[in-house]
Design a protein around this motif. Structure first.
Motif, PDB file in Angstrom:
ATOM      1  N   LYS A  54      49.184  24.325  39.265  1.00 36.63           N
ATOM      2  CA  LYS A  54      49.262  25.029  40.539  1.00 36.63           C
ATOM      3  C   LYS A  54      50.728  25.376  40.776  1.00 36.63           C
ATOM      4  O   LYS A  54      51.604  24.526  40.625  1.00 36.63           O
ATOM      5  N   ALA A  55      50.981  26.636  41.102  1.00 34.38           N
ATOM      6  CA  ALA A  55      52.346  27.077  41.411  1.00 34.38           C
ATOM      7  C   ALA A  55      52.373  27.435  42.891  1.00 34.38           C
ATOM      8  O   ALA A  55      51.700  28.360  43.324  1.00 34.38           O
ATOM      9  N   GLU A  56      53.138  26.665  43.655  1.00 37.60           N
ATOM     10  CA  GLU A  56      53.219  26.856  45.108  1.00 37.60           C
ATOM     11  C   GLU A  56      54.590  27.386  45.492  1.00 37.60           C
ATOM     12  O   GLU A  56      55.610  26.836  45.076  1.00 37.60           O
ATOM     13  N   SER A  57      54.597  28.457  46.280  1.00 41.45           N
ATOM     14  CA  SER A  57      55.857  28.912  46.874  1.00 41.45           C
ATOM     15  C   SER A  57      55.545  29.428  48.273  1.00 41.45           C
ATOM     16  O   SER A  57      54.376  29.544  48.650  1.00 41.45           O
ATOM     17  N   THR A  58      56.584  29.754  49.021  1.00 44.69           N
ATOM     18  CA  THR A  58      56.370  30.260  50.377  1.00 44.69           C
ATOM     19  C   THR A  58      55.710  31.641  50.331  1.00 44.69           C
ATOM     20  O   THR A  58      55.092  32.059  51.301  1.00 44.69           O
ATOM     21  N   LEU A  59      55.831  32.338  49.192  1.00 43.91           N
ATOM     22  CA  LEU A  59      55.278  33.686  49.080  1.00 43.91           C
ATOM     23  C   LEU A  59      53.838  33.703  48.599  1.00 43.91           C
ATOM     24  O   LEU A  59      53.037  34.519  49.037  1.00 43.91           O
ATOM     25  N   LYS A  60      53.509  32.804  47.689  1.00 44.35           N
ATOM     26  CA  LYS A  60      52.191  32.848  47.064  1.00 44.35           C
ATOM     27  C   LYS A  60      51.899  31.520  46.382  1.00 44.35           C
ATOM     28  O   LYS A  60      52.795  30.863  45.888  1.00 44.35           O
ATOM     29  N   THR A  61      50.621  31.162  46.345  1.00 39.30           N
ATOM     30  CA  THR A  61      50.191  29.990  45.594  1.00 39.30           C
ATOM     31  C   THR A  61      49.134  30.432  44.592  1.00 39.30           C
ATOM     32  O   THR A  61      48.187  31.131  44.957  1.00 39.30           O
ATOM     33  N   THR A  62      49.333  30.079  43.339  1.00 40.59           N
ATOM     34  CA  THR A  62      48.348  30.392  42.313  1.00 40.59           C
ATOM     35  C   THR A  62      47.936  29.101  41.630  1.00 40.59           C
ATOM     36  O   THR A  62      48.676  28.118  41.631  1.00 40.59           O
ATOM     37  N   SER A  63      46.753  29.129  41.035  1.00 37.18           N
ATOM     38  CA  SER A  63      46.247  27.938  40.381  1.00 37.18           C
ATOM     39  C   SER A  63      45.374  28.348  39.196  1.00 37.18           C
ATOM     40  O   SER A  63      44.620  29.313  39.290  1.00 37.18           O
ATOM     41  N   ILE A  64      45.521  27.646  38.086  1.00 34.30           N
ATOM     42  CA  ILE A  64      44.631  27.855  36.942  1.00 34.30           C
ATOM     43  C   ILE A  64      44.123  26.505  36.464  1.00 34.30           C
ATOM     44  O   ILE A  64      44.805  25.491  36.591  1.00 34.30           O
ATOM     45  N   GLN A  65      42.903  26.519  35.938  1.00 38.00           N
ATOM     46  CA  GLN A  65      42.310  25.330  35.339  1.00 38.00           C
ATOM     47  C   GLN A  65      41.849  25.725  33.940  1.00 38.00           C
ATOM     48  O   GLN A  65      41.300  26.813  33.752  1.00 38.00           O
ATOM     49  N   PHE A  66      42.059  24.830  32.987  1.00 33.04           N
ATOM     50  CA  PHE A  66      41.712  25.160  31.609  1.00 33.04           C
ATOM     51  C   PHE A  66      41.588  23.896  30.779  1.00 33.04           C
ATOM     52  O   PHE A  66      42.039  22.826  31.186  1.00 33.04           O
ATOM     53  N   LYS A  67      40.964  24.048  29.611  1.00 37.83           N
ATOM     54  CA  LYS A  67      40.965  23.000  28.591  1.00 37.83           C
ATOM     55  C   LYS A  67      41.772  23.515  27.413  1.00 37.83           C
ATOM     56  O   LYS A  67      41.781  24.720  27.136  1.00 37.83           O
ATOM     57  N   LEU A  68      42.465  22.620  26.736  1.00 44.67           N
ATOM     58  CA  LEU A  68      43.246  23.004  25.562  1.00 44.67           C
ATOM     59  C   LEU A  68      42.341  23.691  24.540  1.00 44.67           C
ATOM     60  O   LEU A  68      41.178  23.307  24.367  1.00 44.67           O
ATOM     61  N   ASN A  69      42.886  24.703  23.870  1.00 47.22           N
ATOM     62  CA  ASN A  69      42.218  25.414  22.777  1.00 47.22           C
ATOM     63  C   ASN A  69      40.960  26.176  23.190  1.00 47.22           C
ATOM     64  O   ASN A  69      40.153  26.525  22.341  1.00 47.22           O
ATOM     65  N   GLU A  70      40.789  26.439  24.492  1.00 48.35           N
ATOM     66  CA  GLU A  70      39.639  27.217  24.956  1.00 48.35           C
ATOM     67  C   GLU A  70      40.148  28.423  25.741  1.00 48.35           C
ATOM     68  O   GLU A  70      40.796  28.271  26.775  1.00 48.35           O
ATOM     69  N   GLU A  71      39.840  29.623  25.249  1.00 46.81           N
ATOM     70  CA  GLU A  71      40.284  30.846  25.918  1.00 46.81           C
ATOM     71  C   GLU A  71      39.570  30.992  27.263  1.00 46.81           C
ATOM     72  O   GLU A  71      38.399  30.618  27.394  1.00 46.81           O
ATOM     73  N   PHE A  72      40.286  31.521  28.249  1.00 48.25           N
ATOM     74  CA  PHE A  72      39.687  31.752  29.568  1.00 48.25           C
ATOM     75  C   PHE A  72      40.289  33.009  30.186  1.00 48.25           C
ATOM     76  O   PHE A  72      41.320  33.503  29.740  1.00 48.25           O
ATOM     77  N   ASP A  73      39.595  33.537  31.198  1.00 49.08           N
ATOM     78  CA  ASP A  73      40.088  34.709  31.926  1.00 49.08           C
ATOM     79  C   ASP A  73      41.035  34.249  33.017  1.00 49.08           C
ATOM     80  O   ASP A  73      40.719  33.322  33.763  1.00 49.08           O
ATOM     81  N   GLU A  74      42.193  34.895  33.107  1.00 49.99           N
ATOM     82  CA  GLU A  74      43.198  34.535  34.107  1.00 49.99           C
ATOM     83  C   GLU A  74      43.650  35.789  34.849  1.00 49.99           C
ATOM     84  O   GLU A  74      43.895  36.818  34.233  1.00 49.99           O
ATOM     85  N   THR A  75      43.721  35.695  36.167  1.00 55.96           N
ATOM     86  CA  THR A  75      44.376  36.734  36.943  1.00 55.96           C
ATOM     87  C   THR A  75      45.764  36.200  37.260  1.00 55.96           C
ATOM     88  O   THR A  75      45.908  35.183  37.931  1.00 55.96           O
ATOM     89  N   THR A  76      46.783  36.856  36.747  1.00 54.77           N
ATOM     90  CA  THR A  76      48.155  36.366  36.884  1.00 54.77           C
ATOM     91  C   THR A  76      48.664  36.563  38.308  1.00 54.77           C
ATOM     92  O   THR A  76      48.070  37.297  39.091  1.00 54.77           O
ATOM     93  N   ALA A  77      49.799  35.936  38.604  1.00 49.79           N
ATOM     94  CA  ALA A  77      50.388  36.021  39.946  1.00 49.79           C
ATOM     95  C   ALA A  77      50.669  37.467  40.352  1.00 49.79           C
ATOM     96  O   ALA A  77      50.615  37.817  41.526  1.00 49.79           O
ATOM     97  N   ASP A  78      50.948  38.325  39.358  1.00 49.40           N
ATOM     98  CA  ASP A  78      51.227  39.732  39.662  1.00 49.40           C
ATOM     99  C   ASP A  78      49.988  40.617  39.527  1.00 49.40           C
ATOM    100  O   ASP A  78      50.087  41.834  39.574  1.00 49.40           O
TER     101      ASP A  78
END
Length: 134
Positions: A54-78
């Motif tokens: 989880k990346a927390e800042s005053t501007l935005k907070t984003t969070s990703i969950q994953f398992k090692l070696n398993e591809e997943f869909d991510e929407t990046t902070a930008d």
């Protein structure tokens, strides 16, 4: 394993991050916000092996969950829609993000009580350094 990464980390320095964001294709406005943000990283591991960053800042907070070696869909902070995969290589937590035919690599490593995140896009490298919060 990933236990060394677990905890709350505070950004203390950022080198060449604007150039990295430019290389990834972020707009000027998004880069301005990115340069202003001083995120805290909160990294945890659940009993089932799911890792959460989880990346927390005053501007935005984003969070990703994953398992090692398993591809997943991510929407990046930008707002990019990327495919991501995390691997553990020589003690580094390595993330590869792919979108629209492009790939960026983020290498996170803990040394001397600091977490460094090396962001690599083509020949552009940014280094962000975090210290563990008390």
């Amino acid at each position: 394993m990933v236990e060394q990464f677990v905890g709350k980390w505070t950004l203390v320095s950022s080198e060449n991050f604007d150039e990295y964001m430019k290389a990834v294709g972020m707009s000027f406005a998004t880069r301005q916000m990115g340069n202003l943000a001083k995120p805290n990283l909160i990294i945890s591991v659940a009993d089932d092996g799911v890792i959460s960053i989880k990346a927390e800042s005053t501007l935005k907070t984003t969070s990703i969950q994953f398992k090692l070696n398993e591809e997943f869909d991510e929407t990046t902070a930008d707002g990019r829609n990327a495919k991501s995969i995390f691997t553990l290589e020589n003690g580094k937590l390595v993330q590869k993000q792919s979108w629209e035919g492009k790939t960026t690599t983020l290498e996170r490593e803990v040394q001397d009580g600091k977490l460094t995140a090396k962001c690599i896009m083509d020949d552009v490298v940014a280094v962000r350094t975090y210290e563990k919060a008390a």
